[in-house]
Design an enzyme around this catalytic site. Structure first.
Site, PDB file in Angstrom:
ATOM      1  N   THR A  31     -14.552  -5.900  -4.879  1.00 18.90           N
ATOM      2  CA  THR A  31     -13.215  -6.430  -5.168  1.00 18.90           C
ATOM      3  C   THR A  31     -13.333  -7.951  -5.131  1.00 18.90           C
ATOM      4  O   THR A  31     -14.223  -8.484  -4.466  1.00 18.90           O
ATOM      5  CB  THR A  31     -12.202  -5.988  -4.100  1.00 18.90           C
ATOM      6  N   GLU A  80     -10.800  -0.049  -6.270  1.00 23.16           N
ATOM      7  CA  GLU A  80     -10.912   1.028  -5.282  1.00 23.16           C
ATOM      8  C   GLU A  80     -10.584   2.401  -5.842  1.00 23.16           C
ATOM      9  O   GLU A  80     -10.811   3.413  -5.195  1.00 23.16           O
ATOM     10  CB  GLU A  80      -9.961   0.759  -4.103  1.00 23.16           C
ATOM     11  N   TRP A  97      14.641  -6.933   0.000  1.00 22.14           N
ATOM     12  CA  TRP A  97      13.430  -7.245  -0.754  1.00 22.14           C
ATOM     13  C   TRP A  97      13.740  -7.723  -2.171  1.00 22.14           C
ATOM     14  O   TRP A  97      14.569  -7.145  -2.853  1.00 22.14           O
ATOM     15  CB  TRP A  97      12.532  -6.003  -0.855  1.00 22.14           C
ATOM     16  N   LYS A 137      11.276 -11.563   1.096  1.00 28.24           N
ATOM     17  CA  LYS A 137      12.316 -10.946   1.929  1.00 28.24           C
ATOM     18  C   LYS A 137      13.421 -11.958   2.181  1.00 28.24           C
ATOM     19  O   LYS A 137      13.234 -12.919   2.912  1.00 28.24           O
ATOM     20  CB  LYS A 137      11.722 -10.435   3.238  1.00 28.24           C
TER      21      LYS A 137
HETATM   22  P1  ADP Z   1      -8.986  -7.589  -7.744  1.00 27.38           P
HETATM   23  O1  ADP Z   1      -8.434  -8.366  -8.917  1.00 27.38           O
HETATM   24  O2  ADP Z   1      -8.417  -8.028  -6.431  1.00 27.38           O
HETATM   25  O3  ADP Z   1     -10.451  -7.298  -7.775  1.00 27.38           O
HETATM   26  P2  ADP Z   1      -8.343  -5.123  -8.958  1.00 27.38           P
HETATM   27  O4  ADP Z   1      -8.912  -5.588 -10.220  1.00 27.38           O
HETATM   28  O5  ADP Z   1      -8.840  -3.910  -8.316  1.00 27.38           O
HETATM   29  O6  ADP Z   1      -8.359  -6.185  -7.856  1.00 27.38           O
HETATM   30  O7  ADP Z   1      -6.791  -5.096  -9.140  1.00 27.38           O
HETATM   31  C1  ADP Z   1      -5.939  -4.158  -8.567  1.00 27.38           C
HETATM   32  C2  ADP Z   1      -4.527  -4.663  -8.503  1.00 27.38           C
HETATM   33  O8  ADP Z   1      -4.078  -5.163  -9.756  1.00 27.38           O
HETATM   34  C3  ADP Z   1      -3.546  -3.567  -8.176  1.00 27.38           C
HETATM   35  O9  ADP Z   1      -3.533  -3.294  -6.796  1.00 27.38           O
HETATM   36  C4  ADP Z   1      -2.241  -4.158  -8.683  1.00 27.38           C
HETATM   37  O10 ADP Z   1      -1.689  -5.063  -7.757  1.00 27.38           O
HETATM   38  C5  ADP Z   1      -2.674  -4.928  -9.894  1.00 27.38           C
HETATM   39  N1  ADP Z   1      -2.418  -4.163 -11.115  1.00 27.38           N
HETATM   40  C6  ADP Z   1      -3.298  -3.429 -11.821  1.00 27.38           C
HETATM   41  N2  ADP Z   1      -2.721  -2.895 -12.903  1.00 27.38           N
HETATM   42  C7  ADP Z   1      -1.420  -3.282 -12.883  1.00 27.38           C
HETATM   43  C8  ADP Z   1      -0.292  -3.056 -13.748  1.00 27.38           C
HETATM   44  N3  ADP Z   1      -0.374  -2.340 -14.841  1.00 27.38           N
HETATM   45  N4  ADP Z   1       0.879  -3.619 -13.387  1.00 27.38           N
HETATM   46  C9  ADP Z   1       0.988  -4.369 -12.277  1.00 27.38           C
HETATM   47  N5  ADP Z   1      -0.030  -4.625 -11.448  1.00 27.38           N
HETATM   48  C10 ADP Z   1      -1.225  -4.091 -11.747  1.00 27.38           C
END
Ligand code: ADP
Length: 534
Positions: free
Chosen positions: A180, A323, A438, A433
């Site tokens: 990640t 994940e 929220w 908040k």
């Molecule tokens: P990182 O960028 O931290 O490596 P990931 O690529 O795994 O993480 O991104 C996951 C996160 O991206 C999700 O937990 C969510 O917050 C966001 N995300 C992914 N797809 C969408 C979507 N279609 N709409 C809104 N948020 C999204």
């Protein structure tokens, strides 16, 4: 009790590439390289090269379980590595070249990568990092320029016969590791298994996911280093589709390749489409007529969905994380689709779709995590997930990353609707908040980018003496366009509840992004740590 009486068939990735080569041997894999040249191979060629690569890795002394890193864009040789590494029992570690130096040092060391496969474009990173990667014993360049003394991938595998039996093993063996991007603390490694990958790819073939058929031509813009390119290479191999890869993310090149190669499907984060729209508008040309566009990684804004849908493209708005392999939910036509107006369809598509089979979702109260919330389309809470392709434990972690009753907490805030649709409203750490209620920063951002002068918007909660927090909207204006803070707030006033309207709109030159191209609220908050609301 005795077992059933069906055949043994371990769910290994080698079956996937064997199938593609047997059933769709001549279906093409086209690559546009960084230097502008193009090559064409097919599934039989990928299969042959993957076996040669597996042999070449063994010749280097690699054993099952060993890790092979890649620092590369999308192309056929990277695809070969996906099957070659897994085929010798190895684990492919796709590194994101946009990570910071310290992160690259950390993840390669933490994974204990033995081989580094890389694109010539990333030679400067290799030169800088080499001394900080003591575990890496071999460097192989996918596309060395003329005169380079780097080991060339094609020569390296070319020295092998390709007479190779895939290494057998358990279907729960790891085959890939992705880290990640680590917006907090060190990046965390997620190890995908052969079994989880095969199941995830099968699920990806459903009509309500990627809907691939033999006639599909897919250009994945999502990088192969970003959460296994959403599993597209595996699902594509299962269906024997034609792939068109571009090693550069230039909208002019993507547009040309889409039109020239008859691309029917594409997948990428929203910013990719934004760049494509701008390119087509600036040059007064039509958007490619795609059958379907999968958009995920962050929320797809309304204007993007509308424009693609008006162009005849089905928008598959997907949600997932590294994940979760990564697909969790995907949007597609629902049972009542044909009865809906265009606006209702857009409205539905703005939500993140429905869980595919194999994924279970629930939301729990943000303050009391033991309280499971109703799926009533109203209650918003912490989104939790479980299923066979969802992480249980991060690589080398001592404990499982799960709640006491076995769910993975996504860090997202969502609403579950009665028809199964999931709607992301925020990330747990970004919700605002205000006076005990929220406010969704994401909804404010999505609404703001609909303003014709707004290129990008990020909303964060800032300390307020009376309300605890109030939303402040940071806005990057489109080039050559102008607007005032008042105009932005007016524009939002019929789109969100009145008490959600930002207390301030600040115009900035840029908004910080993470390595995966998402808005980094953490960096934004750091940048404005002295900010006070008047
Ligand atoms: P990182 O960028 O931290 O490596 P990931 O690529 O795994 O993480 O991104 C996951 C996160 O991206 C999700 O937990 C969510 O917050 C966001 N995300 C992914 N797809 C969408 C979507 N279609 N709409 C809104 N948020 C999204």
């Amino acid at each position: 009790m005795s077992l059933g009486a069906m055949q043994d068939w371990t769910m290994r990735i080698s079956h996937v590439i064997d199938h593609a080569a047997r059933e769709a041997p001549t279906r093409e894999i086209v690559t546009r390289w960084a230097d502008g040249s193009e090559t064409r191979t097919n599934w039989a060629g990928i299969h042959r090269d993957a076996r040669k690569m597996a042999q070449a890795l063994q010749a280097l002394g690699l054993k099952p379980g060993d890790k092979v890193a890649s620092l590369a864009m999308n192309h056929s040789r990277h695809l070969v590595s996906w099957f070659g590494v897994a085929g010798m029992g190895g684990v492919l570690h796709t590194c994101n070249p946009r990570l910071f130096e310290e992160q690259l040092e950390y993840i390669v060391g933490h994974a204990e990568d033995k081989v580094m496969l890389y694109d010539a474009a990333f030679q400067p990173i290799i030169d800088k990092m080499r001394d900080q990667w003591p575990t890496v014993e071999h460097y192989i360049c996918f596309d060395p320029p003329e005169g380079s003394d780097a080991t060339a991938f094609e020569d390296w595998i070319g020295a092998q016969s390709g007479e190779f039996e895939w290494v057998a093993g358990d279907e729960r063996d790891p085959c890939m590791i992705c880290y990640t991007s680590g917006t907090t603390g060190n990046p965390k490694g997620v190890q995908y298994e052969h079994r989880s990958t095969v199941l995830h790819a099968l699920a990806g073939l459903q009509p309500s996911t990627f809907n691939f058929s033999a006639s599909s031509v897919m250009l994945p813009v999502v990088p192969m280093f970003h959460a296994a390119s959403w599993g597209l290479p595996y699902a594509g191999a299962m269906a024997g589709i034609k792939f068109v890869f571009s090693a550069v993310n230039d909208p002019a090149v993507l547009d040309e390749m889409m039109k020239k190669e008859g691309v029917t499907d594409s997948a990428g984060v929203p910013t990719v489409w934004l760049a494509h729209f701008q390119y087509c508008d600036a040059n007064d040309i039509e958007l490619p007529k795609l059958r379907a566009a999968t958009i995920g990684g962050s929320a797809a804004p309304r204007f993007m969905i509308e424009r693609l849908m008006k162009n005849g493209t089905r928008v598959q708005h997907a949600w997932g994380m590294t994940e979760t392999s990564p697909i969790g939910t995907v949007g597609g036509p629902t049972a009542d689709w044909d009865e809906m107006t265009f606006d209702q369809k857009v409205e539905k598509t703005m939500k993140q779709g429905r869980p595919i089979f194999g994924v279970e979702l629930r939301t729990v109260d943000l303050d009391d995590r033991t309280k499971v919330l109703p799926r009533d389309g109203e209650a918003s809470g912490a989104l939790q997930i479980r299923g066979p392709w969802v992480v249980k434990r991060y690589f080398k972690a001592e404990e499982d990353a799960l709640t006491a009753d076995g769910w993975f907490d996504t860090g997202d805030v969502a609403i579950l609707h009665p028809d199964g649709t999931m709607q992301i409203t925020d990330r747990t750490k970004d919700v605002i908040k205000s006076g005990g209620e929220w406010i969704s920063s994401v909804e404010l951002e999505n609404a703001a980018v609909g303003h014709p002068a707004v290129a990008e918007a990020a909303c964060v909660g800032m300390f307020h003496p009376k309300w605890d927090e109030r939303p402040v909207l940071f806005v990057v204006k489109k080039e050559g366009k102008d607007c005032t803070a008042e105009e932005v707030v007016n524009f939002l006033s019929d789109k969100v509840a009145k008490w959600w309207l930002p207390d301030a709109v600040e115009f900035v030159d840029d908004i910080p992004h993470t390595a995966t191209g998402k808005i980094s609220k953490k960096d934004l908050r750091d940048r404005f740590s002295d900010y006070t609301l008047a």
